[in-house]
Design an enzyme around this catalytic site. Structure first.
Site, PDB file in Angstrom:
ATOM      1  N   ASP A  28      32.197  32.873  51.749  1.00  0.00           N
ATOM      2  CA  ASP A  28      31.255  33.632  52.600  1.00  0.00           C
ATOM      3  C   ASP A  28      29.698  33.443  52.479  1.00  0.00           C
ATOM      4  O   ASP A  28      29.491  32.995  51.257  1.00  0.00           O
ATOM      5  CB  ASP A  28      31.370  35.116  52.010  1.00  0.00           C
ATOM      6  CG  ASP A  28      32.767  35.768  52.590  1.00  0.00           C
ATOM      7  OD1 ASP A  28      33.409  35.330  53.368  1.00  0.00           O
ATOM      8  OD2 ASP A  28      32.643  37.036  52.172  1.00  0.00           O
ATOM      9  N   LYS A  85      33.722  36.809  61.385  1.00  0.00           N
ATOM     10  CA  LYS A  85      34.518  38.020  61.396  1.00  0.00           C
ATOM     11  C   LYS A  85      34.172  38.852  62.654  1.00  0.00           C
ATOM     12  O   LYS A  85      32.946  39.114  62.926  1.00  0.00           O
ATOM     13  CB  LYS A  85      34.122  38.949  59.948  1.00  0.00           C
ATOM     14  CG  LYS A  85      34.681  38.393  58.825  1.00  0.00           C
ATOM     15  CD  LYS A  85      34.399  39.364  57.690  1.00  0.00           C
ATOM     16  CE  LYS A  85      34.740  38.612  56.383  1.00  0.00           C
ATOM     17  NZ  LYS A  85      36.025  38.572  55.907  1.00  0.00           N
ATOM     18  N   GLY A 157      34.269  42.904  48.013  1.00  0.00           N
ATOM     19  CA  GLY A 157      32.880  43.436  47.441  1.00  0.00           C
ATOM     20  C   GLY A 157      33.108  43.817  46.243  1.00  0.00           C
ATOM     21  O   GLY A 157      32.179  44.576  45.585  1.00  0.00           O
ATOM     22  N   ARG A 169      51.606  39.910  45.134  1.00  0.00           N
ATOM     23  CA  ARG A 169      52.861  40.232  44.552  1.00  0.00           C
ATOM     24  C   ARG A 169      53.933  41.107  45.504  1.00  0.00           C
ATOM     25  O   ARG A 169      55.185  40.760  45.625  1.00  0.00           O
ATOM     26  CB  ARG A 169      52.817  41.049  43.228  1.00  0.00           C
ATOM     27  CG  ARG A 169      52.194  40.297  42.065  1.00  0.00           C
ATOM     28  CD  ARG A 169      52.730  40.702  40.882  1.00  0.00           C
ATOM     29  NE  ARG A 169      52.318  40.231  39.633  1.00  0.00           N
ATOM     30  CZ  ARG A 169      52.906  38.884  39.137  1.00  0.00           C
ATOM     31  NH1 ARG A 169      53.816  38.440  39.607  1.00  0.00           N
ATOM     32  NH2 ARG A 169      52.159  38.171  38.154  1.00  0.00           N
ATOM     33  N   GLY A 253      37.954  40.025  46.396  1.00  0.00           N
ATOM     34  CA  GLY A 253      37.911  40.525  44.830  1.00  0.00           C
ATOM     35  C   GLY A 253      38.014  39.388  43.872  1.00  0.00           C
ATOM     36  O   GLY A 253      37.926  39.548  42.778  1.00  0.00           O
ATOM     37  N   GLY A 274      34.262  35.819  48.568  1.00  0.00           N
ATOM     38  CA  GLY A 274      33.304  36.603  49.304  1.00  0.00           C
ATOM     39  C   GLY A 274      32.010  36.636  48.391  1.00  0.00           C
ATOM     40  O   GLY A 274      31.361  35.858  48.557  1.00  0.00           O
ATOM     41  N   SER A 275      31.724  37.768  47.961  1.00  0.00           N
ATOM     42  CA  SER A 275      30.625  38.025  47.067  1.00  0.00           C
ATOM     43  C   SER A 275      30.452  37.180  46.057  1.00  0.00           C
ATOM     44  O   SER A 275      29.638  37.215  45.350  1.00  0.00           O
ATOM     45  CB  SER A 275      30.658  39.601  47.159  1.00  0.00           C
ATOM     46  OG  SER A 275      31.007  40.311  48.046  1.00  0.00           O
TER      47      SER A 275
END
Lengths: 331, 196
Positions: A28, A85, A157, A169, A253, A274-275
């Site tokens: 990102d 996005k 995030g 899973r 995450g 991402g973050s």
């Protein structure tokens, strides 16, 4: 002679594009400078965003497609593919992104959904889509709609890998269950997986005091039978291949090199971060470390080595303390 | 026969599967393995550089130091096939985009390559391509590079829209497209015969 045979935007080309990303990290980025850091670190693509998910979470409000000018700046800056996005079901944002030369669209729950009933019918686009999924049902619905790539939703995030692990899973175990099913059982699963498409039509006919009769078009030109047959065909593909028929990445995450390696161990084809990178204290170093961890996930010594002295990871949040779960958007 | 598919990033698995199918079709007893181990590369009879992102693949090949093993194999006359990003790595000369990203090439073939020659993903295409020694082939071009110039020792196998898109220089084979994505083993069979 050859021009007559020329074809664009086929499933082969769309799914093929996603396959070229395998074993890679997609990062990102919110501006050209971050995009440059990502490319230099060895990212296979960048995801152009207005704000990273951690900031979307913190700031609240409606999260929309990024400013096309910003996306164009990023497209100009790097040579690797640029993704962007759009909101779930927002056909016009998706068309706008396609028109400015974005290489892949993420129809993403991280942005505020535009349509509570449907995702985009992605077959009508020339460029490929990636979509999030928490379960095999969600993944198969998105693939039937034309997604060329799936990623776990995780919980974006948060810097907390637990939800991405949960989703991977769940999908893996569901695929295992399919292996032992005969065609009738598989069709039964397809009927269940097709249920969410009925929501709009059911609401309308129930309000009228009637029941769905089953032969009406409920999503674009598709009847429930068309949808069930389509999903059944995707399930047969999944069963034969013992995996999703499209590339399956981890997202939502992933904050550290070890998180990325864990997702590869669980069978991810690659990783979205991402973050995690630009919320860390040393983004270039962090970016390189995550690329190396994905590449060398089988070699624990390398994962340990690249994790040394990285500085602060993003702070992160516990999922059960969140006010809103982004992953519940778009079924 | 042992074929090593360089497994740093990209569509490695697709090459492994189609190479095995090609071996079965022409009755070659052998194995196709995805690997980044120097030892495995040394022991192999042929090497494939798959498609993916050339910037990423080049970085990781050089970081790992397996560029030496690949170059050694080329010098020994072992067949090496590069598809899409792989064809960029085989080249001696890259265009501005390749220079701008400081992508290190293996520099094995006398070809000049242009990255993303046909444009972005929206312009990616498939076409029935006429290829020398193969015939018509459903070629899938994904943000594909092209060969803009070739040395006199390079055999041009196919051209499209004014670019060379398939070329051979003795034991080296460069393809701008992805034969591993088409349900057709002929190009891999051709490559395996180069190793026999």
């Amino acid at each position: 002679m050859q021009l007559e045979n020329l074809r664009f935007g086929t499933e082969l080309i769309k799914r093929g594009f996603a396959k070229m990303q395998k074993g890679g990290v997609i990062m990102d980025v919110t501006n050209a400078e971050q995009a440059r850091i990502a490319e230099d670190a060895g990212a296979v693509a960048v995801m152009a965003l207005h704000r990273v998910p951690a900031d979307i979470r913190a700031e609240g409000g409606v999260a929309r497609m990024a400013d096309p000018k910003k996306i164009e700046d990023i497209v100009e800056e790097v040579t690797i593919p640029v993704m962007a996005k759009c909101r779930i079901g927002h056909i016009s944002e998706a068309r706008a992104l396609e028109s400015i030369g974005v290489d892949m669209i993420d129809e993403s729950e991280v942005l505020t959904p535009a349509d509570v009933f449907f995702h985009i019918d992605k077959h009508s686009f020339t460029i490929p889509f990636v979509c999030g999924a928490r379960s095999l049902g969600e993944a198969v619905r998105r693939i039937w709609e034309g997604a060329a790539m799936i990623r776990t939703k995780g919980e974006a995030g948060t810097g907390n890998v637990v939800e991405a692990v949960r989703h991977m899973r769940l999908i893996n175990y569901a695929i295992k269950k399919l292996e032992k099913m005969d065609e009738d059982e598989l069709y039964g699963v397809a009927e269940n997986y097709a249920n969410p498409y009925k929501k709009l039509a059911e609401k309308v006919v129930e309000e009228m005091g009637n029941k769905l009769n089953g032969d009406e078009e409920i999503f674009g030109k598709y009847t429930i039978a068309d949808i069930t047959d389509g999903i059944f065909n995707v399930l047969k593909e999944v069963k034969n291949m013992k995996r999703l028929p499209v590339v399956n990445f981890a997202a939502g995450g992933i904050a550290t090199p070890a998180d990325a390696a864990l997702m590869m161990f669980l069978g991810s084809d690659g990783v979205f971060v991402g973050s995690g990178i630009f919320k860390s204290s040393n983004p270039p170093k962090y970016a390189r470390a995550i690329v190396e961890a994905v590449e060398n996930w089988r070699d624990s010594k390398i994962v340990a080595e690249v994790s040394k002295g990285l500085g602060e990871a993003m702070k992160g949040q516990e999922v059960d303390k969140l006010e809103e779960m982004l992953q519940t958007r778009g079924l | 026969m042992k074929v090593a598919i360089i497994s740093v990033q990209g569509d490695v698995e697709e090459h492994v599967l189609i190479t095995k199918r090609a071996m079965d079709n022409i009755g070659i007893d052998g194995e196709a393995i995805a690997t980044i181990s120097k030892e495995e590369i040394k022991k192999s009879d042929a090497i494939i550089l798959p498609g993916g992102e050339s910037t990423t693949i080049s970085k990781l090949i050089h970081q790992r130091g397996i560029d030496k093993e690949i170059k050694e194999a080329a010098m020994k006359g072992k067949p090496i096939m590069g598809t899409c990003a792989g064809s960029i790595l085989l080249a001696k000369h890259g265009n501005e985009q390749i220079k701008k990203t400081k992508t290190k090439l293996l520099g094995l073939m006398d070809i000049w390559v242009k990255r993303n020659a046909f444009g972005r993903q929206i312009e990616s295409f498939q076409v029935k391509l006429d290829i020398k020694n193969i015939g018509y082939f459903n070629a899938v071009f994904i943000r594909a590079p092209a060969i803009v110039k070739t040395g006199s020792n390079v055999d041009i196998l196919s051209e499209f829209e004014g670019y060379v898109v398939a070329a051979r220089q003795k034991n080296l084979l460069a393809l701008s497209f992805h034969p591993e994505l088409a349900d057709d083993t002929r190009i891999h069979e051709y490559f395996l015969r180069m190793a026999e």
